[in-house]
Design a protein around this motif. Structure first.
Motif, PDB file in Angstrom:
ATOM      1  N   PHE A  48      23.610  30.860 -17.875  1.00 56.50           N
ATOM      2  CA  PHE A  48      23.613  29.559 -17.208  1.00 56.50           C
ATOM      3  C   PHE A  48      22.159  29.139 -17.037  1.00 56.50           C
ATOM      4  N   LYS A  49      21.763  28.061 -17.699  1.00 60.66           N
ATOM      5  CA  LYS A  49      20.373  27.615 -17.669  1.00 60.66           C
ATOM      6  C   LYS A  49      20.121  26.526 -16.632  1.00 60.66           C
ATOM      7  N   GLN A  50      21.102  25.649 -16.453  1.00 59.58           N
ATOM      8  CA  GLN A  50      20.997  24.539 -15.503  1.00 59.58           C
ATOM      9  C   GLN A  50      22.369  24.337 -14.868  1.00 59.58           C
ATOM     10  N   PRO A  51      22.424  23.842 -13.645  1.00 61.76           N
ATOM     11  CA  PRO A  51      23.735  23.536 -13.074  1.00 61.76           C
ATOM     12  C   PRO A  51      24.358  22.317 -13.762  1.00 61.76           C
ATOM     13  N   VAL A  52      25.683  22.261 -13.723  1.00 60.11           N
ATOM     14  CA  VAL A  52      26.426  21.105 -14.208  1.00 60.11           C
ATOM     15  C   VAL A  52      26.942  20.368 -12.983  1.00 60.11           C
ATOM     16  N   SER A  53      26.847  19.037 -13.020  1.00 63.04           N
ATOM     17  CA  SER A  53      27.246  18.218 -11.879  1.00 63.04           C
ATOM     18  C   SER A  53      28.429  17.330 -12.223  1.00 63.04           C
ATOM     19  N   VAL A  54      29.140  16.904 -11.194  1.00 59.01           N
ATOM     20  CA  VAL A  54      30.200  15.916 -11.388  1.00 59.01           C
ATOM     21  C   VAL A  54      29.579  14.682 -12.039  1.00 59.01           C
ATOM     22  N   GLY A  55      30.234  14.167 -13.057  1.00 60.37           N
ATOM     23  CA  GLY A  55      29.728  12.980 -13.751  1.00 60.37           C
ATOM     24  C   GLY A  55      28.927  13.295 -14.995  1.00 60.37           C
ATOM     25  N   ASP A  56      28.494  14.546 -15.169  1.00 62.41           N
ATOM     26  CA  ASP A  56      27.795  14.915 -16.405  1.00 62.41           C
ATOM     27  C   ASP A  56      28.787  14.839 -17.566  1.00 62.41           C
ATOM     28  N   LEU A  57      28.318  14.361 -18.698  1.00 64.26           N
ATOM     29  CA  LEU A  57      29.120  14.412 -19.918  1.00 64.26           C
ATOM     30  C   LEU A  57      28.698  15.682 -20.648  1.00 64.26           C
ATOM     31  N   VAL A  58      29.611  16.634 -20.749  1.00 68.45           N
ATOM     32  CA  VAL A  58      29.291  17.954 -21.276  1.00 68.45           C
ATOM     33  C   VAL A  58      29.766  18.062 -22.721  1.00 68.45           C
TER      34      VAL A  58
END
Length: 114
Positions: A48-58
């Motif tokens: 895991f390099k960076q957190p993922v947030s609500v609203g991110d397009l993954v």
């Protein structure tokens, strides 16, 4: 796209949610190559390099790195697009997973070579 129900107590997306998405994305190429059922047999590496947030397009990008007699190893890179007003694309995760081709009884079978 992760939703509010996927958030951990810190306000970031649960790592388990991302791991499940990586497993699904990583399975696409091996299932095509195996021409049938596969099973995840190992998570060789998961960073895991960076957190993922609500609203991110993954977005998930997979490539096969090794094909054995019955197994297929896949590298998956995950990027998140965030902040549409000032778009940023960041690598959030990278992983290596191994899948095995299986028959109707769940036993390993050879990966087709033609």
């Amino acid at each position: 796209m992760p939703m509010p129900a996927d958030v951990n107590p810190n306000g970031d997306i649960f790592g388990g949610w991302l791991m499940a998405q990586v497993d699904m994305a990583g399975a696409v190429l091996p299932s095509r190559l195996a021409r049938g059922r596969i099973a995840t047999v190992a998570v060789n590496e998961f960073v895991f390099k960076q957190p993922v947030s609500v609203g991110d397009l993954v977005s998930f990008y997979a490539r096969i790195s090794r094909v054995g007699k019955t197994s297929i190893t896949v590298q998956v890179q995950v990027y998140a697009e965030r902040n549409p007003a000032d778009l940023q694309v960041v690598k959030v995760t990278e992983a290596s997973l191994t899948y095995v081709a299986i028959d109707a009884d769940g036993k390993p079978r050879p990966v087709p070579r033609d």
